[in-house]
Design a protein around this motif. Structure first.
Motif, PDB file in Angstrom:
ATOM      1  N   UNK A 153       0.732  -1.153   0.106  1.00 20.46           N
ATOM      2  CA  UNK A 153       0.072  -0.009  -0.155  1.00 20.46           C
ATOM      3  C   UNK A 153       0.727   1.281  -0.188  1.00 20.46           C
ATOM      4  N   UNK A 154       1.983   1.305   0.826  1.00 21.23           N
ATOM      5  CA  UNK A 154       2.693   2.532   0.807  1.00 21.23           C
ATOM      6  C   UNK A 154       3.514   2.760  -0.675  1.00 21.23           C
ATOM      7  N   UNK A 155       3.905   1.480  -1.196  1.00 20.45           N
ATOM      8  CA  UNK A 155       4.523   1.953  -2.470  1.00 20.45           C
ATOM      9  C   UNK A 155       3.576   2.237  -3.463  1.00 20.45           C
ATOM     10  N   UNK A 156       2.396   1.698  -3.556  1.00 16.35           N
ATOM     11  CA  UNK A 156       1.123   2.442  -4.318  1.00 16.35           C
ATOM     12  C   UNK A 156       0.857   3.793  -4.133  1.00 16.35           C
ATOM     13  N   UNK A 157       1.029   4.488  -2.794  1.00 16.89           N
ATOM     14  CA  UNK A 157       1.025   5.569  -2.531  1.00 16.89           C
ATOM     15  C   UNK A 157       2.106   6.354  -3.140  1.00 16.89           C
ATOM     16  N   UNK A 158       3.144   5.778  -3.222  1.00 11.05           N
ATOM     17  CA  UNK A 158       4.312   6.564  -3.666  1.00 11.05           C
ATOM     18  C   UNK A 158       4.213   6.672  -5.096  1.00 11.05           C
ATOM     19  N   UNK A 159       3.704   5.676  -5.779  1.00  7.78           N
ATOM     20  CA  UNK A 159       3.219   5.771  -7.224  1.00  7.78           C
ATOM     21  C   UNK A 159       2.489   6.980  -7.559  1.00  7.78           C
ATOM     22  N   UNK A 160       1.403   7.126  -6.774  1.00 13.04           N
ATOM     23  CA  UNK A 160       0.364   8.254  -6.553  1.00 13.04           C
ATOM     24  C   UNK A 160       0.979   9.651  -6.665  1.00 13.04           C
ATOM     25  N   UNK A 161       2.064   9.768  -5.754  1.00 14.15           N
ATOM     26  CA  UNK A 161       2.815  10.824  -5.653  1.00 14.15           C
ATOM     27  C   UNK A 161       3.778  11.064  -6.810  1.00 14.15           C
ATOM     28  N   UNK A 162       4.275  10.105  -7.597  1.00 15.60           N
ATOM     29  CA  UNK A 162       4.991  10.288  -8.893  1.00 15.60           C
ATOM     30  C   UNK A 162       4.118  10.926  -9.911  1.00 15.60           C
ATOM     31  N   UNK A 163       2.732  10.121 -10.027  1.00 16.85           N
ATOM     32  CA  UNK A 163       1.910  10.711 -11.122  1.00 16.85           C
ATOM     33  C   UNK A 163       1.675  12.240 -10.866  1.00 16.85           C
ATOM     34  N   UNK A 164       1.785  12.615  -9.583  1.00 20.09           N
ATOM     35  CA  UNK A 164       1.105  13.986  -9.349  1.00 20.09           C
ATOM     36  C   UNK A 164       2.230  14.975  -9.580  1.00 20.09           C
ATOM     37  N   UNK A 165       3.518  14.531  -9.629  1.00 15.76           N
ATOM     38  CA  UNK A 165       4.795  15.308  -9.995  1.00 15.76           C
ATOM     39  C   UNK A 165       5.492  15.278 -11.380  1.00 15.76           C
ATOM     40  N   UNK A 166       4.620  14.282 -12.108  1.00 17.85           N
ATOM     41  CA  UNK A 166       5.443  13.878 -13.388  1.00 17.85           C
ATOM     42  C   UNK A 166       5.322  15.164 -14.542  1.00 17.85           C
ATOM     43  N   UNK A 167       4.503  16.058 -14.175  1.00 22.55           N
ATOM     44  CA  UNK A 167       4.444  16.991 -15.173  1.00 22.55           C
ATOM     45  C   UNK A 167       5.054  18.428 -14.476  1.00 22.55           C
ATOM     46  N   UNK A 168       5.864  18.544 -13.434  1.00 22.24           N
ATOM     47  CA  UNK A 168       6.454  19.404 -13.110  1.00 22.24           C
ATOM     48  C   UNK A 168       5.386  20.602 -12.697  1.00 22.24           C
ATOM     49  N   UNK A 169       4.512  20.380 -11.931  1.00 20.81           N
ATOM     50  CA  UNK A 169       3.524  21.159 -11.717  1.00 20.81           C
ATOM     51  C   UNK A 169       3.839  22.728 -11.026  1.00 20.81           C
ATOM     52  N   UNK A 170       3.186  23.644 -11.182  1.00 17.85           N
ATOM     53  CA  UNK A 170       3.232  24.787 -10.596  1.00 17.85           C
ATOM     54  C   UNK A 170       2.355  24.786  -9.289  1.00 17.85           C
ATOM     55  N   UNK A 171       1.399  23.922  -9.247  1.00 16.58           N
ATOM     56  CA  UNK A 171       0.612  23.990  -8.069  1.00 16.58           C
ATOM     57  C   UNK A 171       0.391  22.343  -7.824  1.00 16.58           C
ATOM     58  N   UNK A 172       1.028  21.923  -6.596  1.00 14.56           N
ATOM     59  CA  UNK A 172       0.719  20.336  -6.309  1.00 14.56           C
ATOM     60  C   UNK A 172       0.082  20.430  -5.151  1.00 14.56           C
ATOM     61  N   UNK A 173      -1.185  19.797  -5.064  1.00 16.01           N
ATOM     62  CA  UNK A 173      -2.231  19.255  -4.262  1.00 16.01           C
ATOM     63  C   UNK A 173      -1.941  17.781  -3.777  1.00 16.01           C
ATOM     64  N   UNK A 174      -1.837  17.501  -2.585  1.00 16.91           N
ATOM     65  CA  UNK A 174      -1.449  16.433  -1.824  1.00 16.91           C
ATOM     66  C   UNK A 174      -2.719  16.024  -0.787  1.00 16.91           C
ATOM     67  N   UNK A 175      -3.638  15.237  -0.786  1.00 22.04           N
ATOM     68  CA  UNK A 175      -4.505  14.956   0.272  1.00 22.04           C
ATOM     69  C   UNK A 175      -4.019  13.649   0.861  1.00 22.04           C
ATOM     70  N   UNK A 176      -3.699  13.730   2.097  1.00 24.34           N
ATOM     71  CA  UNK A 176      -3.129  12.940   2.950  1.00 24.34           C
ATOM     72  C   UNK A 176      -1.958  11.805   2.307  1.00 24.34           C
ATOM     73  N   UNK A 177      -0.997  12.329   1.801  1.00 18.58           N
ATOM     74  CA  UNK A 177      -0.024  11.773   1.040  1.00 18.58           C
ATOM     75  C   UNK A 177       1.031  10.847   1.725  1.00 18.58           C
ATOM     76  N   UNK A 178       0.917  10.983   3.207  1.00 21.41           N
ATOM     77  CA  UNK A 178       1.715   9.940   3.780  1.00 21.41           C
ATOM     78  C   UNK A 178       0.971   8.783   4.468  1.00 21.41           C
ATOM     79  N   UNK A 179      -0.363   8.649   4.192  1.00 23.31           N
ATOM     80  CA  UNK A 179      -1.140   7.340   4.473  1.00 23.31           C
ATOM     81  C   UNK A 179      -0.183   6.071   3.683  1.00 23.31           C
ATOM     82  N   UNK A 180      -0.029   5.502   4.859  1.00 28.80           N
ATOM     83  CA  UNK A 180       0.552   3.887   4.352  1.00 28.80           C
ATOM     84  C   UNK A 180       1.898   4.066   4.319  1.00 28.80           C
TER      85      UNK A 180
END
Length: 272
Positions: A153-180
């Protein structure tokens, strides 16, 4: 190979805040979960704190353009999010990790992040490098070609973080990113936040006050759809005293502010 930088990316910005809300109201179903919010967020790491039901997820979803405002003003990068706003253009500049995100279990980590890069319209030639960087930053380079269904579960969460930053966003929104995430992974995640916050506006919603104390330069305390406090972790800690609930100064400041709000609301704030 380094990613090419466009003229638009280096041009001076015409806005003071990446996020600006004035009297913002957003519904979650029939309930007004965000009610009259005034808020400004710029570059840096901002921690969003608040008890269950405070409206944090609704606020994050509205900033991600998933929910439209029911009233007030919401601006992203100086552009008002309402009516005819070009949501497609805004979304190319966003990174978003919801509390629960969908994915195809048969995808490998690399395929999943590549797919999300495609959805975010990352230029085709840049996708392989962008995916590799994102996977490395979350510590999944050695598992990049493993299927998501084989990961913890923790690794899947890290994959979710990876998809969130893949486009080098100007605004990054993370909802409970450390769960797991285990304690070591949380420490590395905080380091990543520090790195990202150097040139990105990052908003992290969490229940873990210690994560905010360690990783965030700014704290937004949200309760019953309203802004209760915004300031530094040190300023939040100063709100508490030795008699307040908590194991650390910042936890005592957090509980003191919620308790003071509960008194003005007839004892409802933070109730189970």
């Amino acid at each position: 190979m380094a990613r090419a930088t466009s003229a638009a990316e280096v041009a001076p910005t015409g806005y003071a805040w990446h996020v600006r809300a004035e009297g913002l109201r957003v519904k979650a179903g029939r309930r007004m979960a965000v009610d009259g919010l005034d808020l400004g967020l710029g570059v840096g790491v901002h921690g969003l704190l608040g008890p269950n039901g405070a409206g944090k997820t609704t606020l994050i979803r509205s900033l991600a353009t998933v929910l439209r405002p029911a009233g007030g003003v919401l601006e992203l990068f100086g552009e008002r999010v309402a009516g005819r706003a070009d949501l497609r253009a805004l979304r190319r500049r966003l990174g978003y990790l919801p509390q629960e995100f969908g994915y195809y279990k048969r995808f490998t980590v690399r395929e999943f992040v590549e797919y999300m890069a495609w959805l975010k319209e990352v230029p085709k030639a840049e996708v392989p490098g962008a995916v590799q960087r994102a996977v490395e930053r979350v510590g999944l380079a050695d598992r990049a070609d493993d299927k998501l269904r084989t990961l913890s579960g923790g690794m899947v969460r890290r994959a979710g973080i990876a998809q969130a930053i893949v486009n080098d966003p100007d605004l990054l929104l993370l909802d409970e990113p450390t769960a797991g995430l285990d304690p070591g992974q949380r420490v590395r995640f905080r380091e990543l936040l520090h790195e990202l916050g150097a040139d990105t506006c990052v908003l992290v919603s969490t229940h873990l006050v210690e994560d905010v104390a360690a990783a965030c330069a700014d704290v937004v305390l949200f309760e019953s759809g309203k802004l209760l406090f915004q300031g530094t972790p040190a300023e939040l800690a100063a709100e508490g005293g030795p008699d307040d609930v908590g194991d650390s100064p910042i936890e005592r400041g957090y509980s003191a502010l919620l308790a003071s709000r509960g008194k003005t609301d007839g004892g409802k704030a933070g109730a189970w």
